[in-house]
Motif scaffolding. Structure first.
Motif, PDB file in Angstrom:
ATOM      1  N   LEU A  41       0.832  -1.205   0.000  1.00  0.00           N
ATOM      2  CA  LEU A  41       0.000   0.000   0.000  1.00  0.00           C
ATOM      3  C   LEU A  41       0.868   1.258   0.000  1.00  0.00           C
ATOM      4  O   LEU A  41       0.568   2.227  -0.704  1.00  0.00           O
ATOM      5  CB  LEU A  41      -0.959   0.000   1.193  1.00  0.00           C
ATOM      6  CG  LEU A  41      -2.067  -1.049   1.158  1.00  0.00           C
ATOM      7  CD1 LEU A  41      -2.868  -1.030   2.444  1.00  0.00           C
ATOM      8  CD2 LEU A  41      -2.975  -0.847  -0.051  1.00  0.00           C
ATOM      9  N   ASP A  42       1.948   1.237   0.781  1.00  0.00           N
ATOM     10  CA  ASP A  42       2.870   2.386   0.793  1.00  0.00           C
ATOM     11  C   ASP A  42       3.521   2.583  -0.568  1.00  0.00           C
ATOM     12  O   ASP A  42       3.626   3.710  -1.062  1.00  0.00           O
ATOM     13  CB  ASP A  42       3.952   2.199   1.864  1.00  0.00           C
ATOM     14  CG  ASP A  42       3.408   2.321   3.280  1.00  0.00           C
ATOM     15  OD1 ASP A  42       2.290   2.853   3.450  1.00  0.00           O
ATOM     16  OD2 ASP A  42       4.109   1.878   4.209  1.00  0.00           O
ATOM     17  N   GLU A  43       3.955   1.489  -1.180  1.00  0.00           N
ATOM     18  CA  GLU A  43       4.586   1.590  -2.492  1.00  0.00           C
ATOM     19  C   GLU A  43       3.592   2.006  -3.571  1.00  0.00           C
ATOM     20  O   GLU A  43       3.947   2.748  -4.483  1.00  0.00           O
ATOM     21  CB  GLU A  43       5.252   0.269  -2.879  1.00  0.00           C
ATOM     22  CG  GLU A  43       6.552   0.037  -2.161  1.00  0.00           C
ATOM     23  CD  GLU A  43       7.365  -1.084  -2.792  1.00  0.00           C
ATOM     24  OE1 GLU A  43       7.020  -1.541  -3.902  1.00  0.00           O
ATOM     25  OE2 GLU A  43       8.349  -1.481  -2.166  1.00  0.00           O
ATOM     26  N   ALA A  44       2.362   1.540  -3.472  1.00  0.00           N
ATOM     27  CA  ALA A  44       1.344   1.934  -4.447  1.00  0.00           C
ATOM     28  C   ALA A  44       1.065   3.434  -4.336  1.00  0.00           C
ATOM     29  O   ALA A  44       0.910   4.114  -5.352  1.00  0.00           O
ATOM     30  CB  ALA A  44       0.065   1.126  -4.235  1.00  0.00           C
ATOM     31  N   ALA A  45       1.038   3.948  -3.112  1.00  0.00           N
ATOM     32  CA  ALA A  45       0.854   5.389  -2.929  1.00  0.00           C
ATOM     33  C   ALA A  45       2.043   6.154  -3.506  1.00  0.00           C
ATOM     34  O   ALA A  45       1.873   7.200  -4.152  1.00  0.00           O
ATOM     35  CB  ALA A  45       0.673   5.712  -1.452  1.00  0.00           C
ATOM     36  N   GLY A  48       1.736   6.194  -7.220  1.00  0.00           N
ATOM     37  CA  GLY A  48       0.736   7.188  -7.614  1.00  0.00           C
ATOM     38  C   GLY A  48       1.318   8.594  -7.620  1.00  0.00           C
ATOM     39  O   GLY A  48       1.084   9.371  -8.550  1.00  0.00           O
ATOM     40  N   ARG A  49       2.096   8.923  -6.584  1.00  0.00           N
ATOM     41  CA  ARG A  49       2.742  10.238  -6.546  1.00  0.00           C
ATOM     42  C   ARG A  49       3.741  10.390  -7.686  1.00  0.00           C
ATOM     43  O   ARG A  49       3.842  11.456  -8.298  1.00  0.00           O
ATOM     44  CB  ARG A  49       3.439  10.453  -5.199  1.00  0.00           C
ATOM     45  CG  ARG A  49       2.480  10.689  -4.041  1.00  0.00           C
ATOM     46  CD  ARG A  49       3.199  11.124  -2.779  1.00  0.00           C
ATOM     47  NE  ARG A  49       4.169  10.149  -2.309  1.00  0.00           N
ATOM     48  CZ  ARG A  49       3.908   9.115  -1.519  1.00  0.00           C
ATOM     49  NH1 ARG A  49       2.665   8.913  -1.114  1.00  0.00           N
ATOM     50  NH2 ARG A  49       4.855   8.288  -1.136  1.00  0.00           N
ATOM     51  N   LEU A  50       4.486   9.312  -7.982  1.00  0.00           N
ATOM     52  CA  LEU A  50       5.452   9.354  -9.078  1.00  0.00           C
ATOM     53  C   LEU A  50       4.761   9.631 -10.410  1.00  0.00           C
ATOM     54  O   LEU A  50       5.221  10.451 -11.209  1.00  0.00           O
ATOM     55  CB  LEU A  50       6.238   8.040  -9.143  1.00  0.00           C
ATOM     56  CG  LEU A  50       7.280   7.920 -10.259  1.00  0.00           C
ATOM     57  CD1 LEU A  50       8.401   8.930 -10.043  1.00  0.00           C
ATOM     58  CD2 LEU A  50       7.844   6.505 -10.298  1.00  0.00           C
ATOM     59  N   ILE A  51       3.639   8.972 -10.636  1.00  0.00           N
ATOM     60  CA  ILE A  51       2.875   9.194 -11.866  1.00  0.00           C
ATOM     61  C   ILE A  51       2.379  10.638 -11.923  1.00  0.00           C
ATOM     62  O   ILE A  51       2.460  11.295 -12.958  1.00  0.00           O
ATOM     63  CB  ILE A  51       1.707   8.198 -11.978  1.00  0.00           C
ATOM     64  CG1 ILE A  51       2.247   6.774 -12.174  1.00  0.00           C
ATOM     65  CG2 ILE A  51       0.764   8.584 -13.119  1.00  0.00           C
ATOM     66  CD1 ILE A  51       1.198   5.694 -12.040  1.00  0.00           C
ATOM     67  N   VAL A  75       8.410   1.316 -18.476  1.00  0.00           N
ATOM     68  CA  VAL A  75       7.805   1.517 -17.158  1.00  0.00           C
ATOM     69  C   VAL A  75       8.508   0.668 -16.104  1.00  0.00           C
ATOM     70  O   VAL A  75       8.836   1.155 -15.017  1.00  0.00           O
ATOM     71  CB  VAL A  75       6.291   1.217 -17.202  1.00  0.00           C
ATOM     72  CG1 VAL A  75       5.694   1.230 -15.820  1.00  0.00           C
ATOM     73  CG2 VAL A  75       5.582   2.212 -18.101  1.00  0.00           C
ATOM     74  N   LEU A  76       8.777  -0.593 -16.426  1.00  0.00           N
ATOM     75  CA  LEU A  76       9.422  -1.467 -15.443  1.00  0.00           C
ATOM     76  C   LEU A  76      10.852  -1.031 -15.149  1.00  0.00           C
ATOM     77  O   LEU A  76      11.311  -1.144 -14.007  1.00  0.00           O
ATOM     78  CB  LEU A  76       9.372  -2.920 -15.906  1.00  0.00           C
ATOM     79  CG  LEU A  76       7.965  -3.537 -15.921  1.00  0.00           C
ATOM     80  CD1 LEU A  76       8.014  -4.969 -16.413  1.00  0.00           C
ATOM     81  CD2 LEU A  76       7.312  -3.454 -14.555  1.00  0.00           C
ATOM     82  N   THR A  77      11.548  -0.505 -16.142  1.00  0.00           N
ATOM     83  CA  THR A  77      12.899   0.015 -15.919  1.00  0.00           C
ATOM     84  C   THR A  77      12.845   1.215 -14.974  1.00  0.00           C
ATOM     85  O   THR A  77      13.670   1.336 -14.059  1.00  0.00           O
ATOM     86  CB  THR A  77      13.560   0.407 -17.255  1.00  0.00           C
ATOM     87  OG1 THR A  77      13.620  -0.753 -18.092  1.00  0.00           O
ATOM     88  CG2 THR A  77      14.957   0.951 -17.039  1.00  0.00           C
ATOM     89  N   ALA A  78      11.871   2.081 -15.175  1.00  0.00           N
ATOM     90  CA  ALA A  78      11.711   3.247 -14.296  1.00  0.00           C
ATOM     91  C   ALA A  78      11.380   2.812 -12.869  1.00  0.00           C
ATOM     92  O   ALA A  78      11.932   3.354 -11.898  1.00  0.00           O
ATOM     93  CB  ALA A  78      10.620   4.166 -14.829  1.00  0.00           C
ATOM     94  N   LEU A  79      10.522   1.806 -12.722  1.00  0.00           N
ATOM     95  CA  LEU A  79      10.160   1.335 -11.385  1.00  0.00           C
ATOM     96  C   LEU A  79      11.345   0.683 -10.683  1.00  0.00           C
ATOM     97  O   LEU A  79      11.545   0.873  -9.477  1.00  0.00           O
ATOM     98  CB  LEU A  79       8.984   0.361 -11.459  1.00  0.00           C
ATOM     99  CG  LEU A  79       7.663   0.932 -11.956  1.00  0.00           C
ATOM    100  CD1 LEU A  79       6.576  -0.129 -11.919  1.00  0.00           C
ATOM    101  CD2 LEU A  79       7.253   2.145 -11.158  1.00  0.00           C
ATOM    102  N   LEU A 104      -3.595   2.788 -15.109  1.00  0.00           N
ATOM    103  CA  LEU A 104      -2.814   2.408 -13.925  1.00  0.00           C
ATOM    104  C   LEU A 104      -3.037   3.376 -12.772  1.00  0.00           C
ATOM    105  O   LEU A 104      -3.215   2.950 -11.625  1.00  0.00           O
ATOM    106  CB  LEU A 104      -1.327   2.321 -14.260  1.00  0.00           C
ATOM    107  CG  LEU A 104      -0.402   1.983 -13.083  1.00  0.00           C
ATOM    108  CD1 LEU A 104      -0.760   0.621 -12.484  1.00  0.00           C
ATOM    109  CD2 LEU A 104       1.059   2.004 -13.523  1.00  0.00           C
ATOM    110  N   ARG A 105      -3.062   4.670 -13.046  1.00  0.00           N
ATOM    111  CA  ARG A 105      -3.245   5.643 -11.956  1.00  0.00           C
ATOM    112  C   ARG A 105      -4.596   5.465 -11.297  1.00  0.00           C
ATOM    113  O   ARG A 105      -4.726   5.557 -10.078  1.00  0.00           O
ATOM    114  CB  ARG A 105      -3.081   7.077 -12.492  1.00  0.00           C
ATOM    115  CG  ARG A 105      -3.178   8.141 -11.401  1.00  0.00           C
ATOM    116  CD  ARG A 105      -2.040   7.957 -10.397  1.00  0.00           C
ATOM    117  NE  ARG A 105      -2.116   8.862  -9.296  1.00  0.00           N
ATOM    118  CZ  ARG A 105      -2.623   8.552  -8.102  1.00  0.00           C
ATOM    119  NH1 ARG A 105      -3.133   7.350  -7.865  1.00  0.00           N
ATOM    120  NH2 ARG A 105      -2.632   9.438  -7.129  1.00  0.00           N
TER     121      ARG A 105
END
Length: 194
Positions: A41-45, A48-51, A75-79, A104-105
């Protein structure tokens, strides 16, 4: 500064409906099974902020003309460069494989709402023309409590196009007290009188 049309309503548990809800529910349940729910949940938040903050990332996510393998790899390289966990990277990979990167957002927003609903909280999305002051935030919390939303998490967003006032969305209810909407209504009312 809150919409005066707020009526008393009882908060309801978030129902994960639609495409975004199904993906959010799948990630939520997988993370819970892996006993990684809080971290996910923390990483998903954070994602979301990164997007929200990265225009190039939003462009890659939204461009459906890109080859699926190219957009997935980008996208996966950025993550990976940002240090996201394998669970989040795998999830985004599945989203990419299913050609759902443009939403995704919204999936991440559904995950946030799902988590809040399962905690018994209601999420109020507040969009204002300028950042809210602490006094306005307090007044908003009081008005939401009066409307029956005692356990509410407020998510703020600034949109200068509103000109003034604010828009509050709580679940399926929308309370629009923006100057933009008032001017729009006045414009049509004047057209009807002419």
């Amino acid at each position: 500064m809150v919409a005066s049309g707020v009526t008393t309503a009882q908060p309801v548990a978030f129902a994960a409906n639609g495409l975004e809800g199904r993906y959010a529910t799948a990630l939520y349940e997988f993370a819970a099974d892996q006993q990684q729910l809080d971290a996910v949940l923390d990483e998903a938040a954070a994602l979301g902020r990164l997007i929200d903050e990265s225009a190039p990332l939003r462009t890659v996510l939204a461009d459906t003309r890109l080859d699926i393998l190219v957009s997935r790899k980008a996208v996966l390289t950025a993550l990976e460069a940002q240090g996201f966990s394998q669970i989040i990277r795998n999830f985004v990979g599945v989203v990419a494989d299913n050609r759902r990167l443009p939403v995704l957002r919204r999936i991440l927003a559904s995950l946030d709402a799902l988590a809040a609903g399962r905690r018994g909280e209601v999420v109020a999305e507040v969009t204002s023309a300028q950042p809210l002051t602490p006094a306005q935030r307090g007044q908003l919390q009081v008005r939401l409590a009066e409307a029956g939303y005692s356990r509410v998490t407020v998510r703020e967003r600034v949109d200068a196009s509103l000109l003034g006032g604010l828009v509050v969305r709580v679940g399926a209810k929308l309370y629009d007290a923006s100057l933009q909407t008032r001017l729009f209504r006045l414009h049509y009312a004047m057209k009807g009188a002419a």
